[in-house]
Design an enzyme around this catalytic site. Structure first.
Site, PDB file in Angstrom:
ATOM      1  N   ARG A  66     115.849  50.873 -35.390  1.00 29.92           N
ATOM      2  CA  ARG A  66     114.942  50.447 -36.556  1.00 29.92           C
ATOM      3  C   ARG A  66     115.472  50.028 -37.581  1.00 29.92           C
ATOM      4  O   ARG A  66     115.057  49.195 -38.386  1.00 29.92           O
ATOM      5  CB  ARG A  66     113.802  51.693 -36.769  1.00 29.92           C
ATOM      6  CG  ARG A  66     113.031  52.002 -35.275  1.00 29.92           C
ATOM      7  CD  ARG A  66     112.221  53.056 -35.777  1.00 29.92           C
ATOM      8  NE  ARG A  66     111.206  53.145 -36.560  1.00 29.92           N
ATOM      9  CZ  ARG A  66     110.700  54.217 -37.191  1.00 29.92           C
ATOM     10  NH1 ARG A  66     110.915  55.448 -36.765  1.00 29.92           N
ATOM     11  NH2 ARG A  66     109.573  54.140 -38.049  1.00 29.92           N
ATOM     12  N   GLN A 104     103.259  55.862 -45.824  1.00 26.50           N
ATOM     13  CA  GLN A 104     103.886  56.541 -44.515  1.00 26.50           C
ATOM     14  C   GLN A 104     104.972  56.062 -44.141  1.00 26.50           C
ATOM     15  O   GLN A 104     105.602  56.432 -43.214  1.00 26.50           O
ATOM     16  CB  GLN A 104     102.524  56.817 -43.774  1.00 26.50           C
ATOM     17  CG  GLN A 104     101.445  57.585 -44.023  1.00 26.50           C
ATOM     18  CD  GLN A 104     100.413  57.498 -43.131  1.00 26.50           C
ATOM     19  OE1 GLN A 104     100.160  58.464 -42.326  1.00 26.50           O
ATOM     20  NE2 GLN A 104      99.802  56.623 -43.089  1.00 26.50           N
ATOM     21  N   ASN A 105     105.024  54.588 -44.431  1.00 22.94           N
ATOM     22  CA  ASN A 105     106.199  53.788 -43.764  1.00 22.94           C
ATOM     23  C   ASN A 105     107.563  54.018 -44.262  1.00 22.94           C
ATOM     24  O   ASN A 105     107.633  54.545 -45.424  1.00 22.94           O
ATOM     25  CB  ASN A 105     105.764  52.349 -44.028  1.00 22.94           C
ATOM     26  CG  ASN A 105     104.353  51.926 -43.498  1.00 22.94           C
ATOM     27  OD1 ASN A 105     103.847  52.582 -42.569  1.00 22.94           O
ATOM     28  ND2 ASN A 105     103.903  50.840 -44.161  1.00 22.94           N
ATOM     29  N   HIS A 122     107.091  60.015 -46.075  1.00 25.25           N
ATOM     30  CA  HIS A 122     107.704  60.247 -44.795  1.00 25.25           C
ATOM     31  C   HIS A 122     109.080  59.844 -44.885  1.00 25.25           C
ATOM     32  O   HIS A 122     109.766  59.887 -43.659  1.00 25.25           O
ATOM     33  CB  HIS A 122     106.986  59.569 -43.564  1.00 25.25           C
ATOM     34  CG  HIS A 122     105.727  60.210 -43.489  1.00 25.25           C
ATOM     35  ND1 HIS A 122     104.877  59.565 -42.446  1.00 25.25           N
ATOM     36  CD2 HIS A 122     105.128  61.373 -43.536  1.00 25.25           C
ATOM     37  CE1 HIS A 122     103.817  60.104 -42.469  1.00 25.25           C
ATOM     38  NE2 HIS A 122     103.637  61.346 -42.946  1.00 25.25           N
ATOM     39  N   GLY A 192      96.027  50.055 -43.150  1.00 24.85           N
ATOM     40  CA  GLY A 192      96.796  49.845 -41.830  1.00 24.85           C
ATOM     41  C   GLY A 192      97.255  51.426 -41.178  1.00 24.85           C
ATOM     42  O   GLY A 192      98.537  51.471 -40.894  1.00 24.85           O
ATOM     43  N   ALA A 236      95.932  42.629 -42.259  1.00 24.59           N
ATOM     44  CA  ALA A 236      96.235  43.066 -43.675  1.00 24.59           C
ATOM     45  C   ALA A 236      96.783  41.695 -44.599  1.00 24.59           C
ATOM     46  O   ALA A 236      96.495  41.592 -45.665  1.00 24.59           O
ATOM     47  CB  ALA A 236      97.086  44.169 -43.946  1.00 24.59           C
TER      48      ALA A 236
HETATM   49  P1  OAD Z   1      99.545  53.884 -36.329  1.00 24.45           P
HETATM   50  O1  OAD Z   1     100.447  53.168 -35.365  1.00 24.45           O
HETATM   51  O2  OAD Z   1      99.076  55.272 -35.788  1.00 24.45           O
HETATM   52  O3  OAD Z   1      98.473  53.036 -36.667  1.00 24.45           O
HETATM   53  C1  OAD Z   1      98.417  51.734 -37.062  1.00 24.45           C
HETATM   54  C2  OAD Z   1      97.072  51.233 -37.725  1.00 24.45           C
HETATM   55  O4  OAD Z   1      97.406  49.948 -38.242  1.00 24.45           O
HETATM   56  C3  OAD Z   1      95.864  51.284 -36.892  1.00 24.45           C
HETATM   57  O5  OAD Z   1      94.696  51.589 -37.323  1.00 24.45           O
HETATM   58  C4  OAD Z   1      95.847  49.693 -36.453  1.00 24.45           C
HETATM   59  O6  OAD Z   1      94.575  49.428 -36.405  1.00 24.45           O
HETATM   60  C5  OAD Z   1      96.388  49.197 -37.839  1.00 24.45           C
HETATM   61  N1  OAD Z   1      97.056  47.722 -37.787  1.00 24.45           N
HETATM   62  C6  OAD Z   1      97.683  47.325 -36.821  1.00 24.45           C
HETATM   63  N2  OAD Z   1      98.149  46.020 -36.980  1.00 24.45           N
HETATM   64  C7  OAD Z   1      97.542  45.694 -38.219  1.00 24.45           C
HETATM   65  C8  OAD Z   1      97.347  44.589 -39.354  1.00 24.45           C
HETATM   66  N3  OAD Z   1      97.846  43.341 -38.753  1.00 24.45           N
HETATM   67  N4  OAD Z   1      96.746  44.686 -40.278  1.00 24.45           N
HETATM   68  C9  OAD Z   1      96.102  45.685 -40.563  1.00 24.45           C
HETATM   69  N5  OAD Z   1      95.983  46.981 -39.947  1.00 24.45           N
HETATM   70  C10 OAD Z   1      96.636  46.965 -38.669  1.00 24.45           C
HETATM   71  O7  OAD Z   1     100.498  54.118 -37.594  1.00 24.45           O
HETATM   72  P2  OAD Z   1     100.269  54.923 -39.027  1.00 24.45           P
HETATM   73  O8  OAD Z   1      98.891  55.289 -39.016  1.00 24.45           O
HETATM   74  O9  OAD Z   1     101.015  54.583 -40.048  1.00 24.45           O
HETATM   75  O10 OAD Z   1     104.807  59.682 -39.007  1.00 24.45           O
HETATM   76  O11 OAD Z   1     101.082  56.442 -38.420  1.00 24.45           O
HETATM   77  C11 OAD Z   1     100.942  57.389 -39.334  1.00 24.45           C
HETATM   78  C12 OAD Z   1     102.259  58.332 -38.829  1.00 24.45           C
HETATM   79  O12 OAD Z   1     102.409  58.624 -37.369  1.00 24.45           O
HETATM   80  C13 OAD Z   1     103.591  57.520 -39.104  1.00 24.45           C
HETATM   81  O13 OAD Z   1     104.068  57.564 -40.258  1.00 24.45           O
HETATM   82  C14 OAD Z   1     104.672  58.177 -38.385  1.00 24.45           C
HETATM   83  C15 OAD Z   1     103.993  58.363 -36.980  1.00 24.45           C
HETATM   84  O14 OAD Z   1     104.012  59.337 -36.165  1.00 24.45           O
HETATM   85  C16 OAD Z   1     105.928  60.467 -38.580  1.00 24.45           C
HETATM   86  O15 OAD Z   1     106.771  59.869 -37.673  1.00 24.45           O
HETATM   87  C17 OAD Z   1     105.927  61.708 -39.203  1.00 24.45           C
END
Ligand code: OAD
Length: 252
Positions: A66, A104-105, A122, A192, A236
């Site tokens: 990554r 969270q990114n 994170h 997102g 987004a």
């Molecule tokens: P997810 O992969 O769980 O969710 C991604 C979100 O982004 C979903 O709701 C998609 O619909 C949305 N999405 C995808 N493409 C998009 C776009 N082009 N524009 C807008 N939205 C879009 O990712 P996170 O919610 O960030 O933590 O995950 C949260 C945490 O889980 C991460 O920080 C990481 C992971 O495990 C740890 O590792 C501690």
């Protein structure tokens, strides 16, 4: 776009939470979409302290891939997109007291878009931490280039370095600062994120309890979509610039 959620009062105080979705159009994988990171790797193997104790090389390979993608992927270089840049415009107009960005990114795309004061709850791919003396340093170097290379070690002590990333079972960073900003925000905007990982997933309910106006931006409706006052579906890189331009055209 309905006016109801594009006019901010002069005393508006925003807390913005971003997730992997805001970086998806920059070419970075999300976690839970199809072909996401958690489809090709088990959390238990690469994102827990136990995984690192058991097989630090496997964990470093996951994070190095990554890291390399962020800074050295010659084929399709990873750059901030219009969604990141729209948030910079908003933050520059409102100022740091009225616009707090927590992400969270672990990528550096908000910073590369020009955002300052990003709260990385994170952690960050650019940072490494010594498992002995806890020193945190920034490096974009290639660490442990191949399987025969030694594990990266600290420059100050013999300790092994780990990614400065929050793993499952660990406490996210800056939680007191985040709680303080949430406790007096007038608007909470989640962008997102699938709303399934706590404590970040709990910020929305906290904002609602505060009586804040809540907006969600996501390609697909997140788990907690019903808790938002307004949900704007779409990529987004399109929905954010449209919303920010509408807000700034009405801002005081
Ligand atoms: P997810 O992969 O769980 O969710 C991604 C979100 O982004 C979903 O709701 C998609 O619909 C949305 N999405 C995808 N493409 C998009 C776009 N082009 N524009 C807008 N939205 C879009 O990712 P996170 O919610 O960030 O933590 O995950 C949260 C945490 O889980 C991460 O920080 C990481 C992971 O495990 C740890 O590792 C501690």
């Amino acid at each position: 776009m309905p006016v109801s959620h594009t006019s901010l009062p002069a005393d508006a105080r925003l807390v913005i939470l971003t997730g992997a979705g805001i970086s998806a159009e920059s070419g970075l994988k999300t976690f839970r979409d199809s072909n996401g990171l958690w489809e090709n790797h088990r959390v238990e193997d690469v994102a827990t302290p136990e995984a690192f104790a058991r097989d630090p090389r496997l964990v470093w390979r996951f994070y190095n891939a990554r890291r390399e993608q962020l800074w050295r992927d010659a084929e399709h270089s990873v750059e901030p997109n219009a969604g990141h840049r729209a948030l910079v415009r908003l933050a520059e107009t409102l100022g740091p007291d009225r616009c707090f960005l927590v992400t969270q990114n672990v990528d550096d795309l908000h910073e590369r878009a020009g955002h300052s004061d990003v709260c990385h709850m994170h952690g960050e791919l650019i940072k490494v931490r010594c498992t002995e003396c806890q020193q945190v340093t920034d490096t974009t170097e290639t660490l442990m280039a191949d399987d025969s290379a030694p594990l990266p070690t600290c420059q100050r002590c013999p300790g092994i370095l780990r990614p400065h990333i929050v793993w499952f079972g660990e406490i996210p960073f800056e939680m007191e600062l985040i709680a303080r900003r949430l406790s007096h925000c007038t608007h909470f905007i989640a962008i997102g994120t699938s709303g399934v990982v706590y404590p970040a997933a709990g910020f929305l309910a906290q904002a609602n309890r505060m009586g804040a106006t809540t907006l969600g931006f996501s390609l697909d409706p997140p788990e907690n979509v019903g808790l938002f006052d307004h949900f704007i579906q779409g990529p987004a890189s399109q929905t954010l610039p449209e919303w920010v331009d509408a807000v700034l055209s009405r801002s005081h």
